[in-house]
Scaffold this active site. Structure first.
Site, PDB file in Angstrom:
ATOM      1  N   ASP A  34       0.822  -1.220   0.000  1.00  0.00           N
ATOM      2  CA  ASP A  34       0.000   0.000   0.000  1.00  0.00           C
ATOM      3  C   ASP A  34       0.856   1.270   0.000  1.00  0.00           C
ATOM      4  O   ASP A  34       0.359   2.357   0.284  1.00  0.00           O
ATOM      5  CB  ASP A  34      -0.931   0.010   1.216  1.00  0.00           C
ATOM      6  CG  ASP A  34      -0.155   0.018   2.523  1.00  0.00           C
ATOM      7  OD1 ASP A  34       1.095  -0.097   2.489  1.00  0.00           O
ATOM      8  OD2 ASP A  34      -0.786   0.139   3.588  1.00  0.00           O
ATOM      9  N   ARG A  93      11.268  26.825  -0.120  1.00  0.00           N
ATOM     10  CA  ARG A  93      10.740  28.084  -0.675  1.00  0.00           C
ATOM     11  C   ARG A  93       9.504  28.562   0.088  1.00  0.00           C
ATOM     12  O   ARG A  93       9.106  29.701  -0.061  1.00  0.00           O
ATOM     13  CB  ARG A  93      10.448  27.911  -2.171  1.00  0.00           C
ATOM     14  CG  ARG A  93      11.729  27.906  -2.990  1.00  0.00           C
ATOM     15  CD  ARG A  93      11.482  27.560  -4.443  1.00  0.00           C
ATOM     16  NE  ARG A  93      11.211  26.135  -4.611  1.00  0.00           N
ATOM     17  CZ  ARG A  93      10.969  25.548  -5.778  1.00  0.00           C
ATOM     18  NH1 ARG A  93      10.963  26.275  -6.872  1.00  0.00           N
ATOM     19  NH2 ARG A  93      10.751  24.250  -5.851  1.00  0.00           N
ATOM     20  N   GLN A  94       8.922  27.677   0.897  1.00  0.00           N
ATOM     21  CA  GLN A  94       7.785  28.102   1.727  1.00  0.00           C
ATOM     22  C   GLN A  94       8.325  28.495   3.099  1.00  0.00           C
ATOM     23  O   GLN A  94       8.074  27.841   4.097  1.00  0.00           O
ATOM     24  CB  GLN A  94       6.768  26.972   1.844  1.00  0.00           C
ATOM     25  CG  GLN A  94       6.147  26.603   0.501  1.00  0.00           C
ATOM     26  CD  GLN A  94       5.068  25.551   0.651  1.00  0.00           C
ATOM     27  OE1 GLN A  94       4.203  25.652   1.523  1.00  0.00           O
ATOM     28  NE2 GLN A  94       5.113  24.532  -0.187  1.00  0.00           N
ATOM     29  N   ASP A 167      17.592  37.239  -9.498  1.00  0.00           N
ATOM     30  CA  ASP A 167      16.570  38.037  -8.814  1.00  0.00           C
ATOM     31  C   ASP A 167      17.203  38.761  -7.632  1.00  0.00           C
ATOM     32  O   ASP A 167      18.342  38.491  -7.254  1.00  0.00           O
ATOM     33  CB  ASP A 167      15.353  37.194  -8.384  1.00  0.00           C
ATOM     34  CG  ASP A 167      15.740  35.998  -7.526  1.00  0.00           C
ATOM     35  OD1 ASP A 167      16.729  36.112  -6.780  1.00  0.00           O
ATOM     36  OD2 ASP A 167      15.057  34.969  -7.599  1.00  0.00           O
ATOM     37  N   LYS A 191      13.445  40.649 -11.207  1.00  0.00           N
ATOM     38  CA  LYS A 191      12.382  39.738 -11.673  1.00  0.00           C
ATOM     39  C   LYS A 191      11.117  39.968 -10.858  1.00  0.00           C
ATOM     40  O   LYS A 191      11.161  40.111  -9.653  1.00  0.00           O
ATOM     41  CB  LYS A 191      12.869  38.292 -11.475  1.00  0.00           C
ATOM     42  CG  LYS A 191      11.854  37.233 -11.789  1.00  0.00           C
ATOM     43  CD  LYS A 191      12.364  35.843 -11.381  1.00  0.00           C
ATOM     44  CE  LYS A 191      12.201  35.582  -9.893  1.00  0.00           C
ATOM     45  NZ  LYS A 191      12.501  34.204  -9.505  1.00  0.00           N
ATOM     46  N   ARG A 193       7.344  38.188 -10.184  1.00  0.00           N
ATOM     47  CA  ARG A 193       6.587  36.950 -10.422  1.00  0.00           C
ATOM     48  C   ARG A 193       5.134  37.183 -10.027  1.00  0.00           C
ATOM     49  O   ARG A 193       4.841  37.523  -8.889  1.00  0.00           O
ATOM     50  CB  ARG A 193       7.199  35.836  -9.559  1.00  0.00           C
ATOM     51  CG  ARG A 193       6.802  34.446  -9.971  1.00  0.00           C
ATOM     52  CD  ARG A 193       7.242  33.453  -8.935  1.00  0.00           C
ATOM     53  NE  ARG A 193       8.633  33.066  -8.996  1.00  0.00           N
ATOM     54  CZ  ARG A 193       9.126  32.163  -9.838  1.00  0.00           C
ATOM     55  NH1 ARG A 193       8.352  31.592 -10.707  1.00  0.00           N
ATOM     56  NH2 ARG A 193      10.391  31.836  -9.805  1.00  0.00           N
ATOM     57  N   ASP A 221      13.784  25.267 -11.212  1.00  0.00           N
ATOM     58  CA  ASP A 221      12.611  24.397 -11.120  1.00  0.00           C
ATOM     59  C   ASP A 221      11.983  24.287 -12.510  1.00  0.00           C
ATOM     60  O   ASP A 221      12.351  23.428 -13.305  1.00  0.00           O
ATOM     61  CB  ASP A 221      11.656  24.975 -10.072  1.00  0.00           C
ATOM     62  CG  ASP A 221      10.522  24.033  -9.745  1.00  0.00           C
ATOM     63  OD1 ASP A 221      10.347  23.042 -10.458  1.00  0.00           O
ATOM     64  OD2 ASP A 221       9.782  24.277  -8.766  1.00  0.00           O
ATOM     65  N   SER A 222      11.089  25.208 -12.862  1.00  0.00           N
ATOM     66  CA  SER A 222      10.513  25.169 -14.213  1.00  0.00           C
ATOM     67  C   SER A 222      11.515  25.655 -15.257  1.00  0.00           C
ATOM     68  O   SER A 222      11.374  25.373 -16.438  1.00  0.00           O
ATOM     69  CB  SER A 222       9.269  26.061 -14.263  1.00  0.00           C
ATOM     70  OG  SER A 222       9.657  27.419 -14.104  1.00  0.00           O
ATOM     71  N   THR A 225      12.663  31.273 -14.705  1.00  0.00           N
ATOM     72  CA  THR A 225      13.476  32.382 -14.208  1.00  0.00           C
ATOM     73  C   THR A 225      14.755  32.510 -15.038  1.00  0.00           C
ATOM     74  O   THR A 225      15.080  33.594 -15.546  1.00  0.00           O
ATOM     75  CB  THR A 225      13.857  32.129 -12.725  1.00  0.00           C
ATOM     76  OG1 THR A 225      12.661  31.985 -11.984  1.00  0.00           O
ATOM     77  CG2 THR A 225      14.707  33.250 -12.156  1.00  0.00           C
TER      78      THR A 225
HETATM   79  C1  R5P Z   1      13.422  31.592  -6.211  1.00  0.00           C
HETATM   80  O1  R5P Z   1      13.527  32.540  -5.436  1.00  0.00           O
HETATM   81  C2  R5P Z   1      14.543  30.613  -6.445  1.00  0.00           C
HETATM   82  O2  R5P Z   1      15.776  31.101  -6.016  1.00  0.00           O
HETATM   83  C3  R5P Z   1      14.609  30.236  -7.910  1.00  0.00           C
HETATM   84  O3  R5P Z   1      14.922  31.400  -8.660  1.00  0.00           O
HETATM   85  C4  R5P Z   1      13.304  29.679  -8.388  1.00  0.00           C
HETATM   86  O4  R5P Z   1      12.846  28.661  -7.530  1.00  0.00           O
HETATM   87  C5  R5P Z   1      13.463  29.112  -9.786  1.00  0.00           C
HETATM   88  O5  R5P Z   1      12.220  28.646 -10.211  1.00  0.00           O
HETATM   89  P1  R5P Z   1      11.872  28.458 -11.753  1.00  0.00           P
HETATM   90  O6  R5P Z   1      13.002  27.690 -12.379  1.00  0.00           O
HETATM   91  O7  R5P Z   1      10.578  27.700 -11.725  1.00  0.00           O
HETATM   92  O8  R5P Z   1      11.703  29.824 -12.357  1.00  0.00           O
END
Ligand code: R5P
Length: 311
Positions: A34, A93-94, A167, A191, A193, A221-222, A225
């Site tokens: 499970d 990040r949180q 940023d 930057k 967001r 991440d994505s 940025t």
């Molecule tokens: C944000 O403050 C982090 O330092 C990175 O710039 C952010 O997490 C990058 O995220 P992504 O690649 O989704 O833009």
């Protein structure tokens, strides 16, 4: 001392153990039908100084739970001291309330790790240095900058460099890298967001014309940025843009985005186990931080200075 690994980044755990010339603890972290996690340690750890290596990367919740259960198993097996080695600390990040009625999940995760029984934490390039204060146990935050600076010197040392923070929040990190690169000049991307996962470049602060830009950040991440910032820097006349990022989260279509971007190269570390797509990408190169973590582990076990690693 002993090194134990959960499942999120076995290659890194093995490399750390290799640096320390010791085997990993004989243990199994597996799943019941499970999907409940079960941990079994097959050797005596009573009275030992044990380091558990586990990045809480994707799938973050499963990997976090593996870490907590490993710590619990070690505590119940009477390990003398347990250090959670979390090269990539997910949920970082949180780290504050961005609006009313929102959680501070990084603090919750810190509480969970502490409550599970960790005596210390070792992380790398925490999203914000203050996260160390979320733990009421000693927390070492290692920096990837020396590993990156050595690579930059070797590959781009003969170029007219400019260090760029993608940023405003990353300026301290960028300045520290610039200092290691013979005080290279600094530029900042302003930057904005609108919502999570989307980024928009507003302004470049600094003259990047003709410069080979080295962007530094803690997380990709994505990829939004970095890819947007790279294009803006080139639009402003930069000669090239290379990015050095500690944690290659690279969610969803991020690798394809990087491949199709204006970036010359994206250099990440192995704090998170790279996906096959990342390994196969012609634009992505991976630096290992195993010796950095291994050396910090050795110094913690020996009770010698960790900060002097960064002098
Ligand atoms: C944000 O403050 C982090 O330092 C990175 O710039 C952010 O997490 C990058 O995220 P992504 O690649 O989704 O833009």
């Amino acid at each position: 001392m002993k090194i134990m690994a959960a499942n999120s980044n076995l290659p890194l755990a093995r490399a750390i153990a290799g640096y320390l010339e010791m085997p990993l603890v004989d243990a199994q972290v597996r799943r019941f039908a499970d999907e409940e996690i079960f941990v079994e340690i097959h050797e005596n750890v009573r009275g030992e100084d044990v380091f558990v290596v586990q990045s809480t990367s994707y799938p973050a919740n499963d990997n976090l739970m593996e870490l907590l259960i490993c710590i619990d198993a070690l505590k119940r097996a009477s390990a003398k001291r347990i250090t959670a080695v979390v090269p990539y600390f997910g949920y970082a990040r949180q780290d504050r309330k961005p609006g009313p009625r929102t959680p501070i999940s990084a603090k919750l995760v810190a509480n969970l790790i502490t409550e599970a029984g960790a005596d210390r934490v070792l992380a790398v390039d925490l999203h914000a240095g203050q996260i160390q204060g979320f733990f009421d146990i000693p927390t070492d935050n290692l920096f990837g900058a020396p590993v990156m600076a050595a690579d930059i010197q070797a590959r781009y040392g003969d170029k007219d460099l400019m260090v760029v923070s993608p940023d405003v929040g990353g300026v301290v990190r960028a300045r520290a890298l610039a200092k290691r690169l013979d005080n290279a000049p600094l530029a900042i991307v302003d930057k904005r967001r609108d919502r999570p996962g989307e980024s928009e470049v507003m302004n470049i602060i600094g003259d990047v014309k003709g410069r080979h830009c080295i962007m530094i950040d803690d997380i990709i991440d994505s990829g939004g940025t970095l890819c947007n910032a790279a294009q803006s820097l080139l639009d402003e006349g930069a000669a090239s843009v290379t990015a050095y990022i500690t944690h290659g989260v690279l969610s969803g279509g991020a690798v394809a985005r990087v491949d199709g971007s204006a970036l010359k190269e994206l250099v990440i570390t192995d704090s998170i186990k790279p996906t096959d797509a990342a390994k196969d990408s012609e634009k992505i190169r991976i630096l290992t931080i195993a010796p950095l973590i291994g050396e910090a582990v050795r110094r913690i076990a020996d009770e010698s200075s960790v900060s002097s690693l960064f002098d």
